[in-house]
Design a protein around this motif. Structure first.
Motif, short mmCIF file in Angstrom:
data_model
loop_
_atom_site.label_atom_id
_atom_site.label_comp_id
_atom_site.label_asym_id
_atom_site.label_seq_id
_atom_site.Cartn_x
_atom_site.Cartn_y
_atom_site.Cartn_z
N SER A 1 39.59 4.35 35.70
CA SER A 1 39.96 4.65 34.31
C SER A 1 41.09 5.65 34.34
O SER A 1 41.03 6.64 35.07
N ILE A 2 42.11 5.39 33.53
CA ILE A 2 43.22 6.33 33.41
C ILE A 2 43.29 6.78 31.95
O ILE A 2 43.56 6.00 31.05
N PHE A 3 42.94 8.04 31.75
CA PHE A 3 43.04 8.64 30.42
C PHE A 3 44.48 9.10 30.28
O PHE A 3 44.95 9.95 31.02
N GLN A 4 45.19 8.49 29.33
CA GLN A 4 46.63 8.75 29.22
C GLN A 4 47.06 8.82 27.76
O GLN A 4 46.31 8.47 26.86
N THR B 1 54.80 11.31 32.41
CA THR B 1 54.01 11.40 33.63
C THR B 1 52.95 10.30 33.67
O THR B 1 52.70 9.70 34.72
N CYS B 2 52.36 10.01 32.52
CA CYS B 2 51.38 8.93 32.43
C CYS B 2 52.03 7.58 32.74
O CYS B 2 51.46 6.75 33.44
N LYS C 1 44.86 17.85 30.77
CA LYS C 1 45.97 17.48 31.66
C LYS C 1 45.92 15.98 31.87
O LYS C 1 44.86 15.41 32.11
N ARG C 2 47.09 15.37 31.80
CA ARG C 2 47.12 13.92 31.92
C ARG C 2 48.21 13.47 32.87
O ARG C 2 49.16 14.22 33.09
N THR D 1 41.90 12.35 39.97
CA THR D 1 43.22 12.96 40.10
C THR D 1 43.65 13.42 38.71
O THR D 1 43.32 12.79 37.71
N LEU D 2 44.38 14.53 38.69
CA LEU D 2 44.92 15.08 37.45
C LEU D 2 46.43 15.11 37.58
O LEU D 2 46.95 15.59 38.58
N GLY D 3 47.12 14.63 36.55
CA GLY D 3 48.57 14.58 36.62
C GLY D 3 48.99 13.45 37.55
O GLY D 3 48.16 12.64 37.96
N PHE D 4 50.28 13.40 37.88
CA PHE D 4 50.73 12.36 38.81
C PHE D 4 51.53 12.99 39.92
O PHE D 4 52.57 13.61 39.71
#
Length: 118
Positions: free
Chosen positions: A4-7, A13-14, A94-95, A105-108
């Motif tokens: 799951s990607i919360f964006q 960055t997302c 943080k996304r 993972t947080l951020g990219f």
């Protein structure tokens, strides 16, 4: 388990994170972090899985974080209060926040994505 990607759709960055996942043929569920903000319980589980400090979950460069003066307030808040605050507004998180229930993972950061999602 599904990733799951919360964006947030307007977040560059997302977009980079989603492009990386797409380029590596990794399937994921995209979740709009403002329209479907994770609940306090979801955040608690993700936080515990991550083994990261809770303050890492805050979007410290966001306007909302600055408006609320959280830089000076977080250290005096309990973990419970911080989780409630994060669950109250997706823009505070943080996304992108990416998880499969076992990793987070947080951020990219490409190196983190290679290590966690490849």
């Amino acid at each position: 388990m599904t990733i799951s990607i919360f964006q947030y759709p307007k977040c560059s960055t997302c977009k980079k994170a989603q492009k990386w996942l797409d380029d590596h043929n990794i399937t994921y569920e995209s979740i709009h972090i403002v329209e479907e903000t994770p609940t306090k319980e979801q955040l608690q589980a993700i936080y515990e899985t991550s083994r990261l400090p809770l303050k890492k979950f805050f979007n410290t460069s966001g306007m909302k974080y600055k408006e609320l003066g959280l830089k000076d307030k977080l250290q005096d808040m309990t973990e419970e209060e911080q989780l409630e605050l994060l669950a109250s507004d997706g823009m505070l998180i943080k996304r992108p926040l990416v998880t499969d229930g076992k990793k987070v993972t947080l951020g990219f950061k490409e190196s983190d994505f290679l290590e966690s999602w490849k």
